[in-house]
Motif scaffolding. Sequence first.
Motif, short mmCIF file in Angstrom:
data_model
loop_
_atom_site.label_atom_id
_atom_site.label_comp_id
_atom_site.label_asym_id
_atom_site.label_seq_id
_atom_site.Cartn_x
_atom_site.Cartn_y
_atom_site.Cartn_z
N LYS A 15 13.33 -15.61 6.62
CA LYS A 15 12.80 -15.46 5.41
C LYS A 15 11.51 -15.91 5.31
N LEU A 16 11.24 -16.89 6.13
CA LEU A 16 9.92 -17.48 6.18
C LEU A 16 8.82 -16.32 6.95
N ALA A 17 9.29 -15.76 7.90
CA ALA A 17 8.57 -14.75 8.61
C ALA A 17 8.45 -13.58 7.55
N GLU A 18 9.40 -13.08 7.13
CA GLU A 18 9.20 -12.12 5.88
C GLU A 18 8.14 -12.47 4.56
N ALA A 19 8.09 -13.79 4.50
CA ALA A 19 7.33 -14.22 3.16
C ALA A 19 5.97 -14.02 3.80
N LYS A 20 5.77 -14.44 5.15
CA LYS A 20 4.34 -14.48 5.77
C LYS A 20 3.80 -12.94 5.76
N TYR A 21 4.49 -12.11 6.31
CA TYR A 21 4.17 -10.60 6.52
C TYR A 21 4.15 -10.22 5.03
N LYS A 22 4.85 -10.50 3.99
CA LYS A 22 4.64 -10.07 2.72
C LYS A 22 3.10 -10.34 2.07
N GLU A 23 2.89 -11.62 2.38
CA GLU A 23 1.80 -11.96 1.91
C GLU A 23 0.39 -11.67 2.70
N ARG A 24 0.70 -11.37 3.86
CA ARG A 24 -0.58 -10.77 4.56
C ARG A 24 -0.63 -9.33 4.20
N GLY A 25 0.35 -8.83 3.95
CA GLY A 25 0.27 -7.31 3.41
C GLY A 25 -0.48 -7.32 2.02
N THR A 26 -0.16 -8.30 1.24
CA THR A 26 -0.76 -8.31 -0.05
C THR A 26 -2.14 -8.42 0.03
N VAL A 27 -2.61 -9.36 0.86
CA VAL A 27 -4.12 -9.51 1.23
C VAL A 27 -4.88 -8.53 1.71
N LEU A 28 -4.32 -7.78 2.50
CA LEU A 28 -4.72 -6.49 3.37
C LEU A 28 -4.90 -5.60 2.38
N ALA A 29 -4.10 -5.56 1.28
CA ALA A 29 -4.00 -4.44 0.23
C ALA A 29 -5.18 -4.54 -0.52
N GLU A 30 -5.28 -5.95 -1.14
CA GLU A 30 -6.45 -6.25 -1.94
C GLU A 30 -7.69 -6.09 -1.34
N ASP A 31 -7.92 -6.16 0.12
CA ASP A 31 -9.29 -6.10 0.55
C ASP A 31 -9.48 -4.50 0.73
N GLN A 32 -8.47 -3.68 0.92
CA GLN A 32 -8.67 -2.25 0.85
C GLN A 32 -9.17 -1.82 -0.45
N ILE A 33 -8.43 -2.07 -1.49
CA ILE A 33 -8.72 -1.84 -2.85
C ILE A 33 -10.18 -2.25 -3.19
N ALA A 37 -13.34 0.48 -3.89
CA ALA A 37 -13.91 0.26 -5.09
C ALA A 37 -15.34 0.21 -4.89
N ARG A 38 -15.64 -0.52 -3.77
CA ARG A 38 -17.27 -0.59 -3.42
C ARG A 38 -17.84 0.88 -3.05
N VAL A 39 -17.12 1.57 -2.30
CA VAL A 39 -17.45 2.98 -1.93
C VAL A 39 -17.50 3.72 -2.97
N PHE A 40 -16.58 3.81 -3.90
CA PHE A 40 -16.58 4.55 -5.19
C PHE A 40 -17.87 4.36 -5.94
N GLY A 41 -17.96 2.97 -6.01
CA GLY A 41 -19.02 2.54 -6.81
C GLY A 41 -20.40 2.94 -6.36
#
Length: 62
Positions: A15-33, A37-41
């Motif tokens: 469960k701890l590993a899943e939580a870490k992967y989920k958090e990291r995935g969220t961070v990566l998704a935010e960075d990509q967004i 946004a900068r490129v389209f801007g």
Amino acid sequence: MHRRGVGAGAIAKKKLAEAKYKERGTVLAEDQIAQLARVFGLRCSALVTSITSLVCRSLRCA
């Protein structure tokens, strides 16, 4: 041989590993967004600049 079931420690670790992967995935998704946004801007501002210059040239010719 009979194999025993998974222990409580292994379940907690999973469960701890899943939580870490989920958090990291969220961070990566935010960075990509943010990057998209900068490129389209930048592309949108270039498009607005080119449209503005086209309109200015058209008004000068008229």
